[in-house]
Scaffold this active site. Sequence first.
Site, PDB file in Angstrom:
ATOM      1  N   GLY A  60      55.029  -1.377 -54.737  1.00  0.00           N
ATOM      2  CA  GLY A  60      55.896  -2.489 -55.503  1.00  0.00           C
ATOM      3  C   GLY A  60      57.378  -2.258 -54.692  1.00  0.00           C
ATOM      4  O   GLY A  60      58.256  -2.995 -55.078  1.00  0.00           O
ATOM      5  N   HIS A  61      57.534  -1.096 -53.856  1.00  0.00           N
ATOM      6  CA  HIS A  61      58.838  -1.220 -53.252  1.00  0.00           C
ATOM      7  C   HIS A  61      58.804  -1.172 -51.667  1.00  0.00           C
ATOM      8  O   HIS A  61      58.940  -0.087 -51.172  1.00  0.00           O
ATOM      9  CB  HIS A  61      59.365   0.059 -53.893  1.00  0.00           C
ATOM     10  CG  HIS A  61      60.872   0.286 -53.823  1.00  0.00           C
ATOM     11  ND1 HIS A  61      61.740   0.666 -52.602  1.00  0.00           N
ATOM     12  CD2 HIS A  61      62.042   0.047 -54.697  1.00  0.00           C
ATOM     13  CE1 HIS A  61      63.082   0.840 -52.951  1.00  0.00           C
ATOM     14  NE2 HIS A  61      62.909   0.251 -54.080  1.00  0.00           N
ATOM     15  N   PHE A  62      58.693  -2.071 -51.178  1.00  0.00           N
ATOM     16  CA  PHE A  62      58.782  -3.499 -51.421  1.00  0.00           C
ATOM     17  C   PHE A  62      57.559  -4.024 -50.399  1.00  0.00           C
ATOM     18  O   PHE A  62      57.570  -3.796 -49.437  1.00  0.00           O
ATOM     19  CB  PHE A  62      59.992  -4.375 -50.831  1.00  0.00           C
ATOM     20  CG  PHE A  62      61.203  -3.825 -51.847  1.00  0.00           C
ATOM     21  CD1 PHE A  62      61.731  -4.180 -52.820  1.00  0.00           C
ATOM     22  CD2 PHE A  62      62.215  -2.865 -51.144  1.00  0.00           C
ATOM     23  CE1 PHE A  62      62.588  -3.773 -53.695  1.00  0.00           C
ATOM     24  CE2 PHE A  62      63.338  -2.408 -51.602  1.00  0.00           C
ATOM     25  CZ  PHE A  62      63.585  -3.098 -52.998  1.00  0.00           C
TER      26      PHE A  62
END
Length: 156
Positions: A60-62
């Site tokens: 999720g990052h990124f």
Amino acid sequence: MSNPSDGSTDPKTTFMIEEIQELLPHRYPFLLVDRIIDYKESERAVGIKNVTMNEEFFQGHFPGRPLMPGVLIVEAMAQVGGIVLAQLPDIPSGKLFVFTGIDKVRIRRSVVPGDQLVITAEFLSLKRKRFAMMSTKAEVDGKLACSGELMFAMVD
């Protein structure tokens, strides 16, 4: 501290992951130190973190542009500092120092999959045998990625 792995009485200067796990309570996925490559009791530790695409935080990052979160770089620096603090000679065995504060932290470059963080934590002070301060930095390929002063407190 002697070095029982080779039978010598020379001070231990390196730690493998199993030894790190004896000193720190962190475990996957939050153990962010793979090895200690240089250690001097009560003074400093130098550790490495191999950053791979398999790290959970990259999901999720990124997406499409994976960057190691700065707060996790700081946490890795704190864990290397914890190696020094866990072995201070005047502190009873088994006591835990927890990360309690940061000063002067600056993130200076991105850390991406494939990088190897080289993290240095230098002992600055211990007050009332309970509150400690460390100067820390994380580098990739000899270039500063992050630096700052970290505070710790011993918990009962």
